[in-house]
Scaffold this motif. Structure first.
Motif, mmCIF file in Angstrom:
data_model
loop_
_atom_site.group_PDB
_atom_site.id
_atom_site.type_symbol
_atom_site.label_atom_id
_atom_site.label_comp_id
_atom_site.label_asym_id
_atom_site.label_seq_id
_atom_site.Cartn_x
_atom_site.Cartn_y
_atom_site.Cartn_z
ATOM 1 N N UNK A 19 67.909 -56.411 -1.948
ATOM 2 C CA UNK A 19 68.647 -55.751 -3.017
ATOM 3 C C UNK A 19 68.502 -54.249 -2.888
ATOM 4 N N UNK A 20 69.612 -53.550 -2.802
ATOM 5 C CA UNK A 20 69.607 -52.095 -2.702
ATOM 6 C C UNK A 20 70.302 -51.501 -3.920
ATOM 7 N N UNK A 21 69.981 -50.264 -4.287
ATOM 8 C CA UNK A 21 70.677 -49.635 -5.414
ATOM 9 C C UNK A 21 72.166 -49.515 -5.099
ATOM 10 N N UNK A 83 60.904 -47.440 8.379
ATOM 11 C CA UNK A 83 61.448 -47.618 7.033
ATOM 12 C C UNK A 83 61.643 -49.098 6.716
ATOM 13 N N UNK A 84 62.071 -49.887 7.713
ATOM 14 C CA UNK A 84 62.262 -51.322 7.492
ATOM 15 C C UNK A 84 60.929 -52.004 7.203
ATOM 16 N N UNK A 85 59.888 -51.618 7.938
ATOM 17 C CA UNK A 85 58.568 -52.206 7.697
ATOM 18 C C UNK A 85 58.041 -51.820 6.317
ATOM 19 N N UNK A 86 58.264 -50.577 5.916
ATOM 20 C CA UNK A 86 57.821 -50.136 4.591
ATOM 21 C C UNK A 86 58.562 -50.880 3.484
ATOM 22 N N UNK A 87 59.841 -51.160 3.720
ATOM 23 C CA UNK A 87 60.602 -51.915 2.727
ATOM 24 C C UNK A 87 60.062 -53.347 2.607
ATOM 25 N N UNK A 88 59.697 -53.952 3.720
ATOM 26 C CA UNK A 88 59.126 -55.299 3.669
ATOM 27 C C UNK A 88 57.791 -55.291 2.921
ATOM 28 N N UNK A 154 62.707 -48.773 -1.529
ATOM 29 C CA UNK A 154 62.379 -48.870 -0.106
ATOM 30 C C UNK A 154 63.596 -49.289 0.720
ATOM 31 N N UNK A 155 64.403 -50.207 0.184
ATOM 32 C CA UNK A 155 65.597 -50.636 0.909
ATOM 33 C C UNK A 155 66.602 -49.491 1.006
#
Length: 473
Positions: A19-21, A83-88, A154-155
């Protein structure tokens, strides 16, 4: 598909269901006109591979090579992976945390001081073994949406990093294309300088013969010697510039800078129309603006998370397993044990840290908004400047083409007339200088027009579109 692009796509697909803003229209802070100042736009769309417009197969080949090897593009791909790892990581607390534990112990106890018949003077001892197997679960219920806001922020950062990667790729293509055309121009300048040296060599010989025959003065002869030496100096300078440009190009291609790469023989012509579009469309066509908008969205999600951190946190914990004195009994249901508990935590006093976090998040959101507005204003300026350059360089090239044509004709005429003794050496000297200078300027302006078109492609987004960047990434 290059390795860097493949890595970027994997990072994007990893969050295809996250889910992203939602994207929102952000005020740029300036009144946008209906059209650009220089109304050159057409309905033509920009190809994402805009370098194909130059019809240079060698350029296309080295760009493919660069997309797979350039260090800066690899760094941008790594930033996207980060950034993808931080979002996970940010989304992990939304799910129950489960772990499995086992334990084993063997304990010996001594019973001292107890009056046990038959053990006078001895010590009674007992040895006990214990084994345990348990599965533990903990889960913070996201009733207020704090954890979802963290994940959403994060996403959004992943989306921003994706736009940064696309921007880095377009920037690399532009940098290599400009360097490529600069190298072609430098090569043509070397060829022009070589032709000029030969022209002055012939002029020097002609003046020498006339001087030795008493038909001209020593002044003319010395001027011919001087201009021949100047032409040789210009040739050395052109060769140095050519080799320097080749090394720059090889460095971009992650090759050893040996100045040995072969370039195309001629600069391409520009034939397509200017695909400018409308000012309002620019906000959805540039990767830097898309990245800035996503960072605004991320900071707004951060504000939401900071506010919800003031509310109570509700957690559930539980565990279940077996406990026995015999290892073989661990898998038997008769020895099962379990525990379940709930926890409510309401922050009361933390020295103002939580409310300061809200203020910090709001300040970061304000900064992100101002950065977006400044980026947008810079983008509009870049398009206007590029459109103006496109127009005026076109006019300049047209004028220089006519000037070069006339200068070359004048030089040929002057050399013929000087050989017949109809004009003096100074007049021929001036026509030769004029011919060399106009040819040199024409080469430079042709290269500048190509660079201006590249700048315009970049200013207009280089074929990027927000419609191609899903809000679900």
């Amino acid at each position: 598909m290059t390795r860097n692009t493949f890595i970027a796509l994997l990072s994007i697909l990893a969050f295809s269901c996250a889910s992203a803003p939602p994207k929102k229209d952000i005020q740029t802070g300036v009144d946008l006109p209906q059209t650009w100042k220089l109304d050159l736009q057409t309905e033509t769309a920009i190809d994402s591979a805009w370098w194909n417009e130059f019809n240079d197969p060698k350029l296309n080949e080295i760009l493919v090579q660069a997309f797979g090897q350039n260090f800066n593009l690899a760094i941008a791909a790594a930033n996207l992976q980060t950034a993808a790892a931080q979002a996970r990581i940010a989304g992990a607390p939304l799910f129950p945390q489960v772990d499995l534990s086992t334990n084993g112990a063997r304990t010996k106890q001594n019973f001292i001081g107890l009056p046990i018949p038959g053990l006078e003077g001895g010590v009674l001892s007992s040895t006990v073994s214990s084994f345990g197997l348990a599965m533990n679960l903990s889960w913070e219920l996201d009733l207020w949406g704090r954890l979802s806001a963290d994940k959403s922020a994060a996403v959004a950062q992943v989306q921003a990093s994706r736009a940064d990667f696309i921007g880095a790729r377009l920037s690399l293509a532009a940098q290599i294309s400009k360097t490529w055309f600069t190298a072609i121009e430098a090569k043509r300048q070397v060829e022009l300088s070589q032709a000029t040296v030969e022209n002055w060599r012939a002029a020097r010989a002609q003046v020498k013969r006339r001087y030795e025959s008493g038909l001209t003065s020593s002044l003319d002869y010395r001027l011919s010697l001087s201009n021949f030496a100047i032409a040789e100096a210009n040739l050395a300078s052109s060769q140095s510039q050519y080799e320097t440009t080749l090394r720059q190009l090889e460095t971009l291609l992650r090759q050893y800078p040996s100045a040995s790469i072969a370039v195309s023989p001629e600069l391409p012509e520009i034939s397509s129309d200017v695909p400018a579009g409308l000012p309002a469309d620019l906000l959805n066509r540039r990767p830097d603006l898309a990245a800035a908008e996503r960072r605004v969205a991320a900071t707004h999600a951060g504000v939401s998370s900071a506010k919800r951190a003031l509310l109570p946190r509700i957690s559930l914990t539980g565990s279940g397993g077996t406990s026995s004195n015999e290892l073989g009994d661990l898998l038997k249901g008769d020895f099962s044990v379990w525990r379940i508990a709930g926890n409510i935590l309401q922050p009361l006093f933390q020295g103002g840290r939580l409310r300061a976090n809200v203020k910090l998040a709001k300040s970061q959101a304000d900064i992100a908004l101002l950065n977006y507005q400044q980026t947008a204003l810079n983008a509009f300026a870049e398009v206007e400047n590029s459109l103006a350059s496109e127009r005026y360089l076109n006019q300049r090239q047209t004028a220089l083409e006519e000037a070069t044509h006339q200068a070359l004709a004048a030089r040929n005429l002057a050399e013929t007339q000087y050989g017949r003794g109809l004009i003096d050496f100074i007049t021929m000297l001036e026509t030769q200088r004029s011919a060399f200078e106009t040819e040199r300027l024409l080469l430079t302006v042709r290269r500048q027009r190509l660079e201006a078109r590249i700048n315009l492609y970049l200013a207009l987004g280089g074929g990027f579109s927000v419609k191609n960047q899903s809000n679900q990434i």
